[in-house]
Design a protein around this motif. Structure first.
Motif, short mmCIF file in Angstrom:
data_model
loop_
_atom_site.label_atom_id
_atom_site.label_comp_id
_atom_site.label_asym_id
_atom_site.label_seq_id
_atom_site.Cartn_x
_atom_site.Cartn_y
_atom_site.Cartn_z
N GLU A 161 17.05 -27.27 -1.90
CA GLU A 161 16.61 -27.80 -3.19
C GLU A 161 15.12 -28.14 -3.15
N PHE A 162 14.70 -28.76 -2.06
CA PHE A 162 13.29 -29.12 -1.90
C PHE A 162 12.42 -27.87 -1.87
N GLN A 163 12.84 -26.89 -1.12
CA GLN A 163 12.09 -25.64 -1.00
C GLN A 163 11.96 -24.95 -2.35
N GLU A 164 13.02 -24.99 -3.14
CA GLU A 164 12.99 -24.38 -4.47
C GLU A 164 11.95 -25.07 -5.36
N LEU A 165 11.92 -26.39 -5.34
CA LEU A 165 10.90 -27.13 -6.11
C LEU A 165 9.50 -26.82 -5.60
N PHE A 166 9.38 -26.72 -4.30
CA PHE A 166 8.11 -26.45 -3.64
C PHE A 166 7.55 -25.09 -4.06
N ALA A 167 8.45 -24.14 -4.27
CA ALA A 167 8.05 -22.75 -4.57
C ALA A 167 7.82 -22.48 -6.05
N GLN A 168 8.22 -23.39 -6.93
CA GLN A 168 8.01 -23.15 -8.36
C GLN A 168 6.53 -22.83 -8.62
N LYS A 169 6.30 -21.94 -9.55
CA LYS A 169 4.93 -21.54 -9.86
C LYS A 169 4.24 -22.58 -10.72
N PRO A 170 3.00 -22.91 -10.42
CA PRO A 170 2.29 -22.49 -9.22
C PRO A 170 2.84 -23.24 -8.00
N ALA A 171 3.05 -22.50 -6.94
CA ALA A 171 3.64 -23.06 -5.73
C ALA A 171 2.76 -24.19 -5.19
N VAL A 172 3.40 -25.11 -4.50
CA VAL A 172 2.66 -26.18 -3.85
C VAL A 172 1.73 -25.58 -2.81
N HIS A 173 2.21 -24.57 -2.09
CA HIS A 173 1.41 -23.87 -1.07
C HIS A 173 1.94 -22.44 -0.99
N ARG A 174 1.10 -21.53 -0.61
CA ARG A 174 1.53 -20.13 -0.55
C ARG A 174 2.58 -19.87 0.52
N GLY B 275 -2.10 -29.68 -4.02
CA GLY B 275 -0.68 -29.35 -3.79
C GLY B 275 0.23 -30.56 -3.86
N PRO B 276 -0.13 -31.67 -3.21
CA PRO B 276 0.74 -32.85 -3.30
C PRO B 276 0.87 -33.38 -4.73
N LEU B 277 -0.14 -33.16 -5.55
CA LEU B 277 -0.07 -33.60 -6.94
C LEU B 277 0.93 -32.74 -7.73
N ARG B 278 0.96 -31.43 -7.44
CA ARG B 278 1.96 -30.57 -8.06
C ARG B 278 3.36 -31.00 -7.64
N LEU B 279 3.49 -31.30 -6.35
CA LEU B 279 4.78 -31.74 -5.82
C LEU B 279 5.20 -33.06 -6.49
N LYS B 280 4.28 -33.99 -6.59
CA LYS B 280 4.57 -35.28 -7.21
C LYS B 280 4.98 -35.12 -8.68
#
Length: 171
Positions: A88-101, A65-70
């Motif tokens: 804005e952060f939450q939107e990036l976090f939720a992009q598919k595939p989400a960082v976490h469910r 997950g942190p790698l997707r976020l990075k």
């Protein structure tokens, strides 16, 4: 890059982290992707966030997950993450595939962890454990962060050891 790790006893653990360590014994990779393992070894903030995300999702997904976020942010700079607009952060976090469910709660916890890292550890998770303190002290420090209870904090020893951030083979 394959690394040499002295295996430590994790017989008191259950779950996905155990599966990852068993895979490491057999295949030399924790996440199933050597490149992802390397990226987690290179970034102590990613390793800490991976443990944060290890909740109600497959462990390999949590730790990557942190790698997707990075990849989305272009960094894991805790100061920048802590200062980002939450929506804005939450939107990036939720992009598919989400960082976490659990995008809402984990995005919130990520920003809180980032803020604490900046305030107490100069924005670098390695400063939690790189001063030579014992594992009990490290676990106490980890438990102060949002999303880290006693059980999750007790896994930090294995995360640090197997991702090469600190050797616990003599303890």
């Amino acid at each position: 890059m394959a690394i040499e790790v002295t295996h430590i006893d994790y017989g008191d653990l259950k779950g996905g982290l155990v599966r990852m360590m068993e895979r490491f014994k057999e295949e030399g990779t924790l996440t199933g992707e050597p490149e992802d393992d390397d990226r987690l070894r290179e970034d102590p903030n990613a390793a800490l966030l991976g443990l944060l995300y290890d909740q109600r999702v497959r462990a390999e997904f949590a730790f990557t997950g942190p790698l997707r976020l990075k990849d989305r942010l272009g960094h894991l700079d805790m100061k920048k993450i802590a200062a980002m607009d939450f929506d804005e952060f939450q939107e990036l976090f939720a992009q598919k595939p989400a960082v976490h469910r659990f995008t809402n709660k984990m995005a919130e916890n990520t920003q809180k962890v980032a803020a604490m890292l900046v305030e107490e550890y100069d924005g670098n998770a390695a400063n939690i454990w790189n001063d030579g303190v014992d594992i009990d002290t490290i676990e106490k420090r980890i438990r102060k962060f949002p999303g880290f209870g006693k059980g999750k904090a007790s896994k930090i020893k294995y995360v640090l050891h197997y991702f090469g951030h600190r050797d616990f083979s003599d303890e």
